[in-house]
Design an enzyme around this catalytic site. Sequence first.
Site, PDB file in Angstrom:
ATOM      1  N   LYS A  89       3.999   8.986   8.829  1.00  0.00           N
ATOM      2  CA  LYS A  89       3.718   8.441  10.151  1.00  0.00           C
ATOM      3  C   LYS A  89       4.698   8.965  11.218  1.00  0.00           C
ATOM      4  O   LYS A  89       4.558  10.102  11.638  1.00  0.00           O
ATOM      5  CB  LYS A  89       3.633   6.918  10.056  1.00  0.00           C
ATOM      6  CG  LYS A  89       2.471   6.539   9.080  1.00  0.00           C
ATOM      7  CD  LYS A  89       2.086   5.103   9.015  1.00  0.00           C
ATOM      8  CE  LYS A  89       0.777   4.899   8.268  1.00  0.00           C
ATOM      9  NZ  LYS A  89       0.878   4.498   6.874  1.00  0.00           N
TER      10      LYS A  89
ATOM     11  N   ASP B  86       9.499   2.778  -0.030  1.00  0.00           N
ATOM     12  CA  ASP B  86       8.428   3.407   0.747  1.00  0.00           C
ATOM     13  C   ASP B  86       8.593   3.037   2.218  1.00  0.00           C
ATOM     14  O   ASP B  86       8.289   1.921   2.633  1.00  0.00           O
ATOM     15  CB  ASP B  86       7.064   2.959   0.207  1.00  0.00           C
ATOM     16  CG  ASP B  86       5.905   3.691   0.893  1.00  0.00           C
ATOM     17  OD1 ASP B  86       6.161   4.449   1.852  1.00  0.00           O
ATOM     18  OD2 ASP B  86       4.750   3.486   0.465  1.00  0.00           O
TER      19      ASP B  86
ATOM     20  N   TYR C 151       0.858  -1.191   0.000  1.00  0.00           N
ATOM     21  CA  TYR C 151       0.000   0.000   0.000  1.00  0.00           C
ATOM     22  C   TYR C 151       0.886   1.230   0.000  1.00  0.00           C
ATOM     23  O   TYR C 151       1.847   1.314   0.762  1.00  0.00           O
ATOM     24  CB  TYR C 151      -0.888   0.004   1.247  1.00  0.00           C
ATOM     25  CG  TYR C 151      -1.817   1.207   1.332  1.00  0.00           C
ATOM     26  CD1 TYR C 151      -2.891   1.343   0.450  1.00  0.00           C
ATOM     27  CD2 TYR C 151      -1.618   2.200   2.293  1.00  0.00           C
ATOM     28  CE1 TYR C 151      -3.743   2.445   0.533  1.00  0.00           C
ATOM     29  CE2 TYR C 151      -2.472   3.296   2.375  1.00  0.00           C
ATOM     30  CZ  TYR C 151      -3.531   3.409   1.493  1.00  0.00           C
ATOM     31  OH  TYR C 151      -4.377   4.502   1.571  1.00  0.00           O
TER      32      TYR C 151
HETATM   33  C1  LIG Z   1       0.207   4.819   5.509  1.00  0.00           C
HETATM   34  C2  LIG Z   1       0.998   4.541   4.298  1.00  0.00           C
HETATM   35  C3  LIG Z   1       0.976   5.364   3.160  1.00  0.00           C
HETATM   36  C4  LIG Z   1       0.008   6.505   3.030  1.00  0.00           C
HETATM   37  O1  LIG Z   1       0.193   7.496   3.976  1.00  0.00           O
HETATM   38  P1  LIG Z   1      -1.038   8.487   4.335  1.00  0.00           P
HETATM   39  O2  LIG Z   1      -0.421   9.479   5.251  1.00  0.00           O
HETATM   40  O3  LIG Z   1      -2.091   7.641   4.948  1.00  0.00           O
HETATM   41  O4  LIG Z   1      -1.482   9.093   3.041  1.00  0.00           O
HETATM   42  C5  LIG Z   1       1.859   5.115   2.138  1.00  0.00           C
HETATM   43  N1  LIG Z   1       2.714   4.071   2.191  1.00  0.00           N
HETATM   44  C6  LIG Z   1       2.753   3.239   3.246  1.00  0.00           C
HETATM   45  C7  LIG Z   1       3.729   2.119   3.275  1.00  0.00           C
HETATM   46  C8  LIG Z   1       1.879   3.423   4.319  1.00  0.00           C
HETATM   47  O5  LIG Z   1       1.888   2.562   5.337  1.00  0.00           O
END
Ligand SMILES: *Cc1c(COP(=O)(O)O)cnc(C)c1O
Length: 438
Positions: free
Chosen positions: A270, A237, A142
């Site tokens: 995060k 990511d 994701y």
């Molecule tokens: C949470 C998340 C996102 C998206 O971040 P948001 O602040 O919710 O838009 C993208 N990549 C990863 C791996 C994530 O866990």
Amino acid sequence: MSSNAELFDEARSVIPGGVDSPVRAYGSVGGVPRFIQRAAGPWLWDAEGTRYVDLVCTWGPALLGHAHPEVVSAVQDAASRGLSFGAPTATETGLAEEVNRRVPLAEKVRFVSTGTEATMTAIRLARGATGRDVIVKFAGNYHGHSDALLAEAGSGVATAGLPGSAGVPAATTASTLVLPYNDEAALEAAFAARGEEIAGVIVEASAANMGVVPPRPGFNAAIRRITAEHGALMILDEVLTGFRCGPSGFWGFQQQRGESYEPDLFTFGKVVGGGMPLAALGGRAEVMDLLAPTGPVYQAGTLSGNPLATIAGLRTLQLAGDDVYQRLDDRSEQWRQVLAEQLERAGVPFVINNASNLFSVFLGSAPARDGVADYAQAKAQNAEAYTAFFHAMLDAGVNLPPSCFEAWFLSDAHDEEALDVFSTALPGACRAAAKVIG
Ligand SMILES: *Cc1c(COP(=O)(O)O)cnc(C)c1O
């Protein structure tokens, strides 16, 4: 005092599904979401005054525990001097320097407000840098909800069992190639067939949005090797794992274990915002300088680098020394052990996966037999067993992610009292899961 159920009803009349992010609605586990009134350390209190040990930790940011006094006071202090300026501040530079100190490959850093923006900008940058259109992602990974990345995505998309999203033009996802996670041969084959069209590969440093599914040894390094051979960029990511799986994220954790590789771009979110809306992308200076105003790839944001968000992130990272990560690692091992013992005792087949201190459980005989290394295997878990487990834990005062496709998060504030509540809740929840599995 309104009950959670009353608040949910009221919310649903003015907010779609009553929530601002789908997984919060408890769609897959059923029941009434808890409306949170306040949080401190490892604890949450809902609108009815019930206290829970929190293993969601705002989906990761609460590394130090909720409402850490020093972080809160830094934010209060900043708030008294203005909420937003739309102009540069020294705090942004300070946070960029802290990110760069931890992840030296992030030579330059640009702050945005959400992880979605960070990954969206990273793929725009990869396309701008290469003049190519195709982006490779992995099933069950994701990367937020931008159009191009909403194909076979994890997190809420996995929870809802969707292949993608309505409203995304077919032409957009036509440029997104989805491959099985942890499958180096599939990646080799894709590049052999279409290497000249591929701008970049985006991958979670460790997958953690289909439950926690760490990369096989050598997988991330193989992505680096293959992309480099074909002139494509590697985007790591670390929105979820960054500054959580270790001081330098999961990338740093792997480096320490002798697996080194050098992505072109990193995305963070995060933890980097310490609970405020903040995310970032960083990478090699020559690639990052392609961003406006130095380069032709446009990106902007009214609230980007917001002074409250950047100070919350900076103070969080300043407080998160090696000792914090050591405690988190030890704690994670201890909590996983307690969980495993109780599941075994109740006769529930399971797999507990972990990526450094992040972990999650997959219930049912299919995972127990084959392990969980990709999205197909993650989907073979027994979701009904998790539902029963989740509700029994919640009733006993433990807030787990309301989906079997999410990671569990601990914080530096999860103390013996929190562990006690968790351990006491487990036997009943494990029996509830066992009953479903039969
Ligand atoms: C949470 C998340 C996102 C998206 O971040 P948001 O602040 O919710 O838009 C993208 N990549 C990863 C791996 C994530 O866990």
